[in-house]
Structure formats: C-alpha cells, structure tokens
Design an enzyme around this catalytic site. Structure first.
Site, mmCIF file in Angstrom:
data_model
loop_
_atom_site.group_PDB
_atom_site.id
_atom_site.type_symbol
_atom_site.label_atom_id
_atom_site.label_comp_id
_atom_site.label_asym_id
_atom_site.label_seq_id
_atom_site.Cartn_x
_atom_site.Cartn_y
_atom_site.Cartn_z
ATOM 1 N N HIS A 466 18.211 68.615 71.966
ATOM 2 C CA HIS A 466 19.327 68.805 71.479
ATOM 3 C C HIS A 466 20.175 69.728 72.157
ATOM 4 C CE1 HIS A 466 22.262 68.958 67.810
ATOM 5 N NE2 HIS A 466 22.538 70.160 68.406
ATOM 6 N N GLU A 467 20.021 70.895 72.374
ATOM 7 C CA GLU A 467 20.708 71.803 73.135
ATOM 8 C C GLU A 467 21.030 71.398 74.507
ATOM 9 O OE1 GLU A 467 22.340 73.865 71.641
ATOM 10 O OE2 GLU A 467 21.342 73.800 69.801
#
Length: 675
Positions: A466-467
C-alpha cells in the site's frame, strides 16, 4: 544566509548527518524571511501581471522553506524527541502566519486575480490552467475576499489550529509510549506464538526487566489481541489501547477535539461555507457532504446485513468454544482468528515464514519492474537520519535516474504509529531539467529477533505494498510544477495508487516472485495461496462496517455545527449507533486518538479510503481482464494516472485510463457483498 546551517544551503540530498536540532528553528525563521522577500519581489513588479511573472513566480517561491520544513516535520513524525516537539510548537504558528500572510496579501491576490480573469485568452496548457486555478482558489477559498477584521480572526484561528493538532499528536504518542504491560508468568501467554514471545522477552530485557513486555505499538498489540487466550489480559491491553487521550491526566484530548472541531467550523463559516466538510469537499471528487453521506449510507445498506450475520456466527463460535455468551471488543480479534483458522485452516504464523521483510521488499520492487520498468539498487552512500533506514537509487531501463527512495520499517520510541509515504524533494521541471523526486516510506513492522529475521504478517505485507503504491505515485511523477506533482491530488483520489497495488499480494503470479520460506527457500505452496484468497473476504461485512463507522464519525464531527456538542464520548456514541456490533466500553473513546482526522489531513476525508476502493477494484478488474502484468494496461495507468499528479480532474484522468467511469459493483463483488 547563515553560512553553517545545512538546511539553508542548496543540497542534492537531505544532509541528515549535518543537521543538528538547533539548526531547525533559525533555518525556518530565515527561510520564511527569504520566501517573504520573493513574494515582495512579485508584488513590487512594475510589469503588468502575467502567468510567468505572477503565477509561475509564486509557484517557485519558498523553495528553501518547503525543503527545511519537509525535513523538520518528517523528523517530528519519524524520529522525534522533546526538543523537536518543542520546536514544532514554536515554528507552527510562524508557518501558519506565513501561510495567512500569503493568502491574505491583497497586492498579490490582485495580480493573481488579474491573470485569472484573462485566462481564456492566454492560450495556457492544461497543466498551466490547472496551476492558475489552484493558486486563484487558494486565495479565494482561504480568505482573500474577507473584510479586514475577519482576516484577523482567520489568522487567529489558523494559528490556534496548528498548535492544537500538534498537541493532539504529542498526547497520542506519549500515551502510546507511556504504557507497558509486564507479564512475568509465561503460562498467562498461552496461545501467543513463540516469535512474539521472543520479541516481548527481548523488550523486557532491553528495559532491564524479567518477563515479557507488551506495548500499544501495533507489532506488539495486534498479535497479543489475536492469540493470547487469557481474556482478562486481553481486556486490560484493549482498554489501555482505546483509552489513549481519554484518561484523567495531562494527555487528555477531549477538550482539544472540541476546540479543533469548533475552530474548523468557525473558519468554514467565516469563509462562507456551511460546515468544515462543505469547505473541504469542494476540492474533492465527492464535492459535497450530502454525496459523501449518501455514499457511506449506500455501502452501509449493503454491508450491514453481512456484518450482522458474521457477528452472529462469531458469537455462536465463541460460545461453542469457550462458553462466552456475549462478545466484547477484546474478544473480536481472538475469536475471529480462531474462526478463520477453523474455516480456512490458515493463520499468520503459518504464513509469516514466507514473508521475510527483505524478500517482500524485493517482491514489491520486482512488481514495479514488471509493470513500470523500474530498477532499484540499494546504496550505502546516501545520508540518512537513522541507521535502520535503507536507501535505494531508482532508475529506468535506460539507466536514467527516476527517484531516490528511503525506507524506514521498524517502530522506535521517537516514531509515531502507523505507516505513511512522504517526500523530501518533489519532482518538477525547471530550467530545462526534470528534477527527480526523493520519496520515503515509513512503517512500523515487527523486527528481527536474535533467532529469526523480520517476518511480516500478511497484513503487514499488504501495508508495505500500500505505502509503496503511494511511493510509486511520487516516483513516477512527470509534471512541470511541484504543487501538481506526484501525490498532490484530490484527497479521495490519492489512495487509488496505494490501494490498487495491494491487489498483487493476493495473486499467485506475484506471490511466486517473493513469498519464499526464509529457511528453505521454498515458494509459498499453491494451497496456502488459495487459503489466502479464500480468506480475503472473511468478515468483509464487519471490516466494511468498521471502516464506514470511522468515515461516519469523521462526518459527525465535521459535517455539523459542533458548538452544541459538550461531551466527546456521547457524540461519538451517537455517530456509531448504526454501525455498532460490540457493547460500548466506558473507558474508551476513538475520537481522542483519531490522528487521521485531528492530526493528519483526513478531516472530512476519511470516507476517501472506501471511495478509492471503488476506483481500485474497478482498475484492478481491468488488469485482471488483460493479465496482472500486462504492459499495455500498466503503461496506461502510469501515463494517465501515476505520472499526471494533479494536472487534471481525477475523474478525467481515471476515465482516460479505463475508457469509462468506475463501476461501484466491482468493489461489492470483490468484497463478496454481492454476487
């Protein structure tokens, strides 16, 4: 210029090792003076206002300031201490005042307005037009048209707000750091995996104590709640976690929540908006609070029956297993994990050996290489702020520089909880050069122990992806102006690149690249992948309800006039009424540690996680149709979404990539909420 202050010298890369705490304050002070001088030069110009001498000049002003503040506030998040927090309290009002000086500068606004009023005849590019609109709105939406006394009031509100949100965050961090649970009797930890015990024992040893220490940091808290059979201990830790900012001590955030919401509301009214949400949402894809509330209600209608059914199943399971006749919040993770193991015969402990941190990093790099032709090389010659930070040079197939990437993966006392992407240098095109960005991911993953390398839970794997999706948005930026570059997009669009990348974590073709057993090197077996995929929708109704409850709480604070709210907990309980499954815990309150909306930038924007999920499910459906590593689809996504930043309306960019508007059914199907 101060000759020996590294923050005031031009630098290619952040000179962390040269920066001392005492450099920050004078650097920010001087950088504000420099930025003001640049603004004065624009307003003092005898030339008629043009796009170049006004809008571009304004865009390029304050570079030294943004460089210094970006380093300082990143340190305040990732490597803070009392001194840095003290400086943050001192410089935040200065920055707030500087920002107000800028947007309330009448001469400057006159020049911007003059350019804006002749924009149709200026023959501007799409990006130039967007920049002009952005700067014009930053004045008109932030008080440029106000009367003098209202401008003064606005300044006071903004100064107060900047201090309050910092204090809110400091209190949450202090409450997190101040709590520890020492368990001396190992038998009370029945159910907790050995690796988690090792970590807790190591922590106790580091603090000179006998036994096992557990904290409110996620890598400690989550496994405890998931695996420890002892219900009383789970209750104790759960109550401590939910009581952050809600205790009778100097870190209580109740007054701060009321002050922040009231000041935001007053600010919105002053600027001619009904509520803070009306003000915020004007610059979002959603546009209005009504649309956000309708969106949340529509999802609630689909998710609630599923959530209630799942909750019933969980209650029956807990009763059958342990004679528990009513579930409490501290039972949720424990019995959900047990039920998941029963239904899918899969748990984190089975999966963790396949997710060694280094392999997952290689995996996300390989995915980025296959999709976007990026190459990552770890380098040791980049200055960093902590020895645990890893640094990588990112290049394209021609070997040209794309970005510099910093990665900081483990919890420390000076680091706030959670995971985020941040920028040390924005991408921009200037003086014929494409200046490439410096991007960082900061996370809080379990560390290696003396016996094992850092092994991630599957949830940590999806967090890393995600990051990194956010990081790609920053790295692949290809715009002219920094304020439109990378992740400088509408807040409900910013989660698309991050959330879409999580999908690769569930695909056998992607997992085969990096999910290898840390001892044997064996690739994760097909049956385990099947179990991951099958269990992906486990309790999706309850998960959706939880996310919706956070979005609704956010709107309950920011979509109303909060002046009549006197009790934070009561107000919160009302907001949770429609989404409540578990009995309330009197000692707990979510709002007092809801950093996303009271410290981060998510006020009136928490719904955007779900909003972006609609986009990401629809976008990934396209990849699935054509193949998850299909170069054509990846190139379209890179060219129309990732590289474009905020240069056009997000729906225009998305539709250009997809060929049509997003279909919400893709999300509901993926979540198993409709068939």
């Amino acid at each position: 210029m101060t000759p020996n202050n590294p923050l005031l010298q031009p630098f290619e890369e952040a000179p962390f090792s040269k920066i001392k705490t005492e450099h920050y304050q004078p650097a920010i002070k001087e950088a504000i003076a420099l930025a003001n001088a640049e603004i004065d030069a624009i307003t003092a110009s005898a030339e008629a206002p043009t796009f170049k001498n006004t809008i571009e000049a304004l865009e390029n002003s304050g570079e030294t300031l943004s460089r210094a503040t970006s380093i300082f506030f990143n340190m305040n998040s990732a490597e803070t201490n009392d001194e840095i927090q003290q400086i943050a309290q001192e410089v935040s009002p200065w920055l707030s005042e500087f920002s107000n000086d800028l947007t309330l500068n009448e001469e400057l606004f006159k020049r911007v307005k003059a350019v804006y009023e002749q924009k149709d005849g200026l023959n501007l590019s799409v990006e130039e037009n967007r920049l002009l609109e952005k700067h014009y709105k930053s004045f008109s939406r932030n008080g440029a048209n106000l009367k003098e006394e209202d401008k003064k009031k606005l300044r006071e509100i903004d100064t107060e707000l900047s201090k309050l949100s910092l204090t809110f965050g400091e209190h949450v961090l202090a409450e997190t750091n101040n709590y520890e649970m020492l368990v001396t009797d190992e038998s009370k930890l029945e159910g907790l995996p050995e690796s988690e015990k090792e970590t807790a024992a190591q922590l106790a040893k580091d603090k000179g104590k006998e036994g096992f220490i557990f904290t409110l940091q996620y890598p400690s808290y989550i496994p405890f709640m998931k695996y420890v059979k002892n219900r009383e201990l789970r209750k104790e830790l759960s109550i401590a976690f939910g009581a952050k900012g809600f205790q009778d001590n100097k870190f209580n955030n109740e007054d701060i929540v009321l002050k922040i919401t009231n000041l935001r509301h007053q600010r919105a009214n002053l600027l001619g908006y009904n509520t803070h949400a009306d003000f915020v949402l004007e610059e979002r894809m959603a546009k209005t609070p009504e649309k956000v509330n309708d969106f949340l209600e529509e999802l609630l209608e689909k998710a609630k029956p599923a959530a209630e059914k799942e909750f019933k199943e969980l209650t029956a399971f807990a009763e059958e297993l342990d004679n528990i006749d009513h579930l409490e919040k501290w039972d949720s993770a424990y019995y959900s994990e047990k039920l998941k193991q029963k239904l899918f015969d899969v748990d984190d402990e089975q999966l963790k050996p396949y997710f060694q941190l280094e392999n997952v990093i290689d995996g996300v790099f390989t995915v980025a290489n296959k999709l976007y032709d990026l190459q990552f090389k770890e380098v040791q010659n980049v200055d960093k702020y902590h020895e645990e930070v890893k640094t990588y040079r990112v290049t394209n197939v021609k070997g040209e520089e794309v970005a510099l990437f910093y990665a900081d993966f483990h919890p420390r006392e000076g680091k706030r909880g959670g995971a985020w992407m941040t920028v040390y240098r924005d991408q921009q095109k200037k003086d014929g050069k494409n200046i490439r960005p410096h991007i960082s991911n900061v996370c809080n993953f379990s560390r290696a122990t003396s016996k094992k390398p850092a092994l991630l839970t599957f949830n940590e794997v999806t967090t890393l992806f995600h990051e990194f999706g956010h990081a790609l948005h920053g790295m692949l930026a290809d715009t002219t102006y920094t304020s439109l570059s990378g992740a400088s997009v509408y807040w409900d669009f910013v989660e698309l690149p991050s959330q879409v990348l999580e999908n690769w974590c569930y695909e056998p073709e992607a997992l085969a690249l990096f999910a290898k057993h840390y001892e044997t090197g064996e690739i994760i077996p097909k049956e385990l992948i099947e179990k991951i995929k099958k269990s992906a929708n486990f309790q999706e109704g309850m998960q959706t309800l939880r996310q919706l409850s956070f979005g609704m709480l956010d709107m309950a604070w920011h979509g109303i006039d909060p002046s009549t709210v006197k009790n934070v907990k009561e107000h919160e309980s009302k907001a949770f009424e429609n989404t409540k499954l578990f009995p309330d815990v009197a000692e707990n309150c979510m709002s007092t540690s809801f950093s996303h909306i009271f410290q981060g930038g998510y006020s009136a924007g928490y719904y955007s996680y779900k909003w972006a999920e609609v986009l990401d499910a629809d976008a990934f459906a396209y990849f699935k149709e054509e193949g998850i590593f299909n170069k054509d689809v990846a190139t379209k996504f890179k060219e129309h979404v990732l590289s474009q930043g905020g240069t056009e309306d997000p729906m225009v960019l998305y539709t250009r990539f997809r060929g049509k508007k997003p279909n919400p059914e893709a999300l509901l199907k993926r979540a198993g909420l409709i068939h």
